[in-house]
Design an enzyme around this catalytic site. Structure first.
Site, PDB file in Angstrom:
ATOM      1  N   ARG A  98     -36.444  82.591 -75.380  1.00  0.00           N
ATOM      2  CA  ARG A  98     -36.563  81.088 -75.874  1.00  0.00           C
ATOM      3  C   ARG A  98     -35.585  80.626 -76.739  1.00  0.00           C
ATOM      4  O   ARG A  98     -34.918  79.477 -76.651  1.00  0.00           O
ATOM      5  CB  ARG A  98     -38.070  80.863 -76.341  1.00  0.00           C
ATOM      6  CG  ARG A  98     -38.477  79.497 -76.205  1.00  0.00           C
ATOM      7  CD  ARG A  98     -39.758  79.207 -76.758  1.00  0.00           C
ATOM      8  NE  ARG A  98     -39.928  77.681 -76.985  1.00  0.00           N
ATOM      9  CZ  ARG A  98     -40.194  76.968 -76.024  1.00  0.00           C
ATOM     10  NH1 ARG A  98     -40.603  77.444 -74.626  1.00  0.00           N
ATOM     11  NH2 ARG A  98     -40.537  75.691 -76.135  1.00  0.00           N
ATOM     12  N   GLN A 112     -24.890  64.798 -75.856  1.00  0.00           N
ATOM     13  CA  GLN A 112     -25.338  63.472 -75.262  1.00  0.00           C
ATOM     14  C   GLN A 112     -25.775  62.605 -76.003  1.00  0.00           C
ATOM     15  O   GLN A 112     -25.804  61.336 -75.814  1.00  0.00           O
ATOM     16  CB  GLN A 112     -26.550  63.930 -74.036  1.00  0.00           C
ATOM     17  CG  GLN A 112     -25.607  64.757 -72.783  1.00  0.00           C
ATOM     18  CD  GLN A 112     -26.639  65.099 -71.663  1.00  0.00           C
ATOM     19  OE1 GLN A 112     -27.806  64.971 -72.030  1.00  0.00           O
ATOM     20  NE2 GLN A 112     -26.165  65.989 -70.873  1.00  0.00           N
ATOM     21  N   VAL A 129     -36.334  65.047 -69.970  1.00  0.00           N
ATOM     22  CA  VAL A 129     -37.061  66.039 -69.067  1.00  0.00           C
ATOM     23  C   VAL A 129     -36.826  67.396 -69.176  1.00  0.00           C
ATOM     24  O   VAL A 129     -37.416  68.200 -69.259  1.00  0.00           O
ATOM     25  CB  VAL A 129     -36.865  65.622 -67.558  1.00  0.00           C
ATOM     26  CG1 VAL A 129     -37.564  66.316 -66.855  1.00  0.00           C
ATOM     27  CG2 VAL A 129     -37.382  63.975 -67.392  1.00  0.00           C
ATOM     28  N   ASP A 159     -47.673  66.968 -67.118  1.00  0.00           N
ATOM     29  CA  ASP A 159     -48.837  67.735 -67.755  1.00  0.00           C
ATOM     30  C   ASP A 159     -50.066  66.708 -67.627  1.00  0.00           C
ATOM     31  O   ASP A 159     -51.275  67.137 -67.163  1.00  0.00           O
ATOM     32  CB  ASP A 159     -48.796  68.187 -69.166  1.00  0.00           C
ATOM     33  CG  ASP A 159     -47.471  69.057 -69.079  1.00  0.00           C
ATOM     34  OD1 ASP A 159     -47.317  70.116 -68.594  1.00  0.00           O
ATOM     35  OD2 ASP A 159     -46.569  68.492 -69.614  1.00  0.00           O
ATOM     36  N   HIS A 187     -44.401  70.321 -74.488  1.00  0.00           N
ATOM     37  CA  HIS A 187     -44.489  70.380 -73.517  1.00  0.00           C
ATOM     38  C   HIS A 187     -43.952  72.026 -73.233  1.00  0.00           C
ATOM     39  O   HIS A 187     -43.048  72.355 -72.726  1.00  0.00           O
ATOM     40  CB  HIS A 187     -43.430  69.657 -72.487  1.00  0.00           C
ATOM     41  CG  HIS A 187     -43.129  70.045 -71.112  1.00  0.00           C
ATOM     42  ND1 HIS A 187     -44.084  69.854 -70.133  1.00  0.00           N
ATOM     43  CD2 HIS A 187     -42.285  70.772 -70.609  1.00  0.00           C
ATOM     44  CE1 HIS A 187     -43.727  70.663 -69.044  1.00  0.00           C
ATOM     45  NE2 HIS A 187     -42.500  70.925 -69.275  1.00  0.00           N
TER      46      HIS A 187
HETATM   47  P1  NAI Z   1     -31.665  72.301 -61.363  1.00  0.00           P
HETATM   48  O1  NAI Z   1     -31.513  73.341 -62.044  1.00  0.00           O
HETATM   49  O2  NAI Z   1     -32.050  71.922 -60.195  1.00  0.00           O
HETATM   50  O3  NAI Z   1     -30.826  70.904 -61.935  1.00  0.00           O
HETATM   51  C1  NAI Z   1     -30.339  70.949 -63.111  1.00  0.00           C
HETATM   52  C2  NAI Z   1     -29.075  70.305 -63.080  1.00  0.00           C
HETATM   53  O4  NAI Z   1     -28.494  70.072 -64.435  1.00  0.00           O
HETATM   54  C3  NAI Z   1     -27.946  71.006 -62.427  1.00  0.00           C
HETATM   55  O5  NAI Z   1     -27.260  70.282 -61.318  1.00  0.00           O
HETATM   56  C4  NAI Z   1     -27.043  71.377 -63.505  1.00  0.00           C
HETATM   57  O6  NAI Z   1     -25.759  71.613 -62.879  1.00  0.00           O
HETATM   58  C5  NAI Z   1     -27.108  70.297 -64.561  1.00  0.00           C
HETATM   59  N1  NAI Z   1     -26.636  70.344 -65.697  1.00  0.00           N
HETATM   60  C6  NAI Z   1     -26.540  71.497 -66.485  1.00  0.00           C
HETATM   61  N2  NAI Z   1     -25.926  71.241 -67.611  1.00  0.00           N
HETATM   62  C7  NAI Z   1     -25.597  69.911 -67.715  1.00  0.00           C
HETATM   63  C8  NAI Z   1     -24.730  69.223 -68.503  1.00  0.00           C
HETATM   64  N3  NAI Z   1     -24.508  69.533 -69.976  1.00  0.00           N
HETATM   65  N4  NAI Z   1     -24.707  67.724 -68.309  1.00  0.00           N
HETATM   66  C9  NAI Z   1     -25.299  67.301 -67.005  1.00  0.00           C
HETATM   67  N5  NAI Z   1     -25.918  67.948 -66.256  1.00  0.00           N
HETATM   68  C10 NAI Z   1     -26.146  69.317 -66.501  1.00  0.00           C
HETATM   69  O7  NAI Z   1     -33.233  71.900 -62.319  1.00  0.00           O
HETATM   70  P2  NAI Z   1     -34.499  70.927 -62.250  1.00  0.00           P
HETATM   71  O8  NAI Z   1     -35.470  71.629 -61.362  1.00  0.00           O
HETATM   72  O9  NAI Z   1     -33.957  69.466 -61.693  1.00  0.00           O
HETATM   73  O10 NAI Z   1     -34.993  70.830 -63.468  1.00  0.00           O
HETATM   74  C11 NAI Z   1     -34.238  70.229 -64.678  1.00  0.00           C
HETATM   75  C12 NAI Z   1     -34.874  70.338 -66.069  1.00  0.00           C
HETATM   76  O11 NAI Z   1     -36.266  69.888 -66.016  1.00  0.00           O
HETATM   77  C13 NAI Z   1     -35.014  71.993 -66.392  1.00  0.00           C
HETATM   78  O12 NAI Z   1     -34.800  72.142 -67.671  1.00  0.00           O
HETATM   79  C14 NAI Z   1     -36.633  72.076 -66.195  1.00  0.00           C
HETATM   80  O13 NAI Z   1     -36.877  73.160 -67.120  1.00  0.00           O
HETATM   81  C15 NAI Z   1     -37.133  70.700 -66.839  1.00  0.00           C
HETATM   82  N6  NAI Z   1     -38.352  70.389 -66.307  1.00  0.00           N
HETATM   83  C16 NAI Z   1     -39.275  69.669 -67.213  1.00  0.00           C
HETATM   84  C17 NAI Z   1     -40.409  69.278 -66.933  1.00  0.00           C
HETATM   85  C18 NAI Z   1     -41.385  68.539 -67.908  1.00  0.00           C
HETATM   86  O14 NAI Z   1     -42.411  68.419 -67.527  1.00  0.00           O
HETATM   87  N7  NAI Z   1     -41.017  68.071 -68.937  1.00  0.00           N
HETATM   88  C19 NAI Z   1     -41.006  69.691 -65.598  1.00  0.00           C
HETATM   89  C20 NAI Z   1     -40.036  70.190 -64.620  1.00  0.00           C
HETATM   90  C21 NAI Z   1     -38.737  70.616 -65.013  1.00  0.00           C
END
Ligand code: NAI
Length: 333
Positions: A98, A112, A129, A159, A187
């Site tokens: 972690r 950012q 997110v 959630d 979260h």
């Molecule tokens: P994903 O891996 O499909 O997409 C993430 C995207 O972010 C990728 O295209 C990657 O290239 C891009 N990325 C990485 N570093 C970056 C940067 N510095 N600037 C811009 N883009 C960047 O992941 P997914 O499934 O879309 O999930 C995204 C995030 O959301 C994860 O951290 C996941 O753990 C989180 N999440 C949060 C939830 C919540 O309830 N708060 C629920 C579900 C997911």
């Protein structure tokens, strides 16, 4: 018709964005009369994938969607934005602790935050997110001193939606009959999904959920654990993390912030703690909030029993630890 607003989505080539972008273009978040320009940020290697996403956005043929700007440059992405969905982050890899995850993401959210500070509208509404969402939001706001700290929020709406759906299933009613379930804290698996103040509408009359469920053991253990572990259950079945439901929750969060909540109803958002309910200040903690004119207020005066207090302590302690780690990482740069 109104002028378009600029909306940025980071991680725009990823799976959550794939479901989120449609909702934005269709008007289900900012309303059916609000045109939008989309700024799509991802990392350089994802630009080709992003081209494909843009082709699909064009092919939606939706009139509210105006300019689309793909970029790997935060300075371009955050220019004059009114709303920011910070979805992109470094995913947890095999063997990663972690702490390592926190370190990788601290850097992203610092960059950012600075870009928001320099380029975004000062009243920008920021929804984080990407995980660890609460601490990422905290880091981001610390690097954007010219933007009010209240404008940085973290998503616990997924959630909340999970908890609402689980209670509705248990009570055998449709989800819209269940209101005011709360997600407190981080979260993460320490979050406290709390049904103590939730209500259910049964044949037109509003009843407290705890008295209708009439099973404190279920509410305090089975229900809590089910919500805490729901994300992991989706991953183990789908081999990918929640995306459709996460995107829908992100849309819900921003829409309620933008348009407001109904009288007597509240939603959960990770927001900067002001000390309400004895929660330590200066952590991004999920509270129940009511929203009017684009401003949220933490709902006050809810009774917190000893059981709830012990759960609140666990999750606030975790957030304080994350903040300490984030500070260590950022100071060692
Ligand atoms: P994903 O891996 O499909 O997409 C993430 C995207 O972010 C990728 O295209 C990657 O290239 C891009 N990325 C990485 N570093 C970056 C940067 N510095 N600037 C811009 N883009 C960047 O992941 P997914 O499934 O879309 O999930 C995204 C995030 O959301 C994860 O951290 C996941 O753990 C989180 N999440 C949060 C939830 C919540 O309830 N708060 C629920 C579900 C997911």
């Amino acid at each position: 018709t109104s002028e378009p607003i600029n909306v940025v989505v980071t991680g725009a080539a990823g799976q959550i964005a794939y479901s989120l972008l449609y909702q934005l273009a269709a008007g289900s978040v900012f309303g059916p009369n609000q045109p939008i320009n989309l700024r799509l940020l991802d990392i350089p290697v994802m630009m080709t994938v992003l081209d494909g996403v843009i082709m699909e956005l064009e092919d939606l043929a939706l009139p509210l969607l105006r300019e689309i700007t793909p970029t790997a440059d935060p300075n371009v992405a955050f220019k004059d934005v009114a709303a920011a969905f910070l979805v992109g982050s470094m995913p947890r890899k095999e063997g990663m602790e972690r702490k390592d995850l926190l370190a990788a993401n601290a850097e992203i959210f610092k960059v950012q935050g600075k870009a928001l500070d320099q380029h975004a509208q000062k009243d920008v509404k920021v929804l984080v997110v990407g995980n660890p969402a609460n601490t990422n939001a905290w880091i981001c706001s610390h690097h954007a001193p010219s933007i009010p700290k209240e404008n940085f929020t973290a998503m616990t709406r997924l959630d909340q939606n999970r908890a609402q759906a689980a209670l509705a299933a248990r009570l055998n009613v449709s989800v819209d009959k269940v209101k005011n379930v709360i997600i407190w804290g981080n979260h993460s698996s320490t979050q406290y999904p709390d049904a103590a103040h939730a209500t259910v509408n049964l044949q037109g009359s509003t009843k407290p959920v705890p008295s209708v469920v009439n099973d404190d053991n279920w509410l305090n253990t089975t229900f809590v654990e089910k919500i805490q572990k729901r994300g992991a259950a989706v991953i183990s079945a789908r081999k990918m993390s929640s995306a459709m439901s996460a995107a829908k929750a992100a849309g819900d969060h921003m829409r309620d912030w933008w348009i407001g909540t109904k009288p007597g109803e509240w939603v959960s958002m990770g927001v900067l703690s002001d000390g309400s309910y004895g929660i330590p200040r200066d952590i991004v903690f999920s509270f129940p909030v009511a929203i009017e004119n684009g401003q949220y207020k933490i709902v006050q005066g809810l009774a917190i029993n000893d059981f709830a207090r012990s759960k609140l302590n666990i999750t606030s302690k975790e957030l304080e630890e994350e903040r300490t780690e984030a500070n260590n990482v950022l100071q060692n740069k």
